[in-house]
Design an enzyme around this catalytic site. Structure first.
Site: not given
Ligand code: 5GP
Ligand code: ZN
Length: 154
Positions: A103, A105
């Protein structure tokens, strides 16, 4: 790759889990982060499961950036305070990835948003020209090995 049943972003893409969806096409979905670091924090994900950038096919990777560009323009036209934008992607736990479905951001930024880029990003190493040249040479070599392998498999 088949969608892992325990992947929350696959569940969102397939409609099995709820999300505030902002954009969707046959390749990508963009939705609001459930735990935003700033208002309007968006996640852009490929519809087809890929763990990280390395596993993502090149077409999906370039579409991700194109969609981020359109969403950035939309955010700027919206009510969301936005004077600038950060894009961020983590691959692997050591880089801070917590959801293992690739993903991007998108963070709308404004002066009083309280978000700070980590201090260590601002503390720079000072490697010197020889070290930079040696590193660049090893990366060019890795890149041409990759390109040669790709040519053989095409
Ligand atoms: P990472 O830390 O892997 O770069 O980002 C994962 C993102 O996914 C985090 O910003 C977290 O807040 C978001 N996230 C985790 N679980 C969910 C969910 O169930 N729904 C949504 N919309 N975002 C989520
Ligand atoms: Zn997934």
């Amino acid at each position: 790759m088949q969608s892992p049943t325990d992947c929350i972003f696959c569940a969102i893409v397939s409609g099995r889990a709820a999300a505030a969806i902002v954009y969707r096409d046959e390749h990508l979905t963009a939705f609001l982060d459930l735990f935003p670091v700033v208002p309007g924090h968006l996640l852009i994900v490929p519809n087809r499961h890929a763990k990280g950038l390395t596993e993502l096919d090149a077409d999906a990777a370039s579409r991700m950036v194109a969609v981020a560009q359109r969403l950035a323009a939309a955010v700027r036209r919206s009510q969301t305070p936005c004077e600038g934008i950060n894009l961020f992607m983590a691959e692997g736990p050591v880089a801070g990835q917590t959801v293992f479905h690739c993903h991007l951001h998108l963070l709308p930024r404004h002066g009083d948003d309280g978000f700070h880029v980590g201090g260590s990003f601002l503390n720079r190493l000072n490697p010197g020209r020889d070290q930079l040249d040696a590193l660049a040479a090893s990366l060019r070599s890795a890149l041409s090995t990759l390109e040669a392998t790709a040519e053989h498999t095409e």
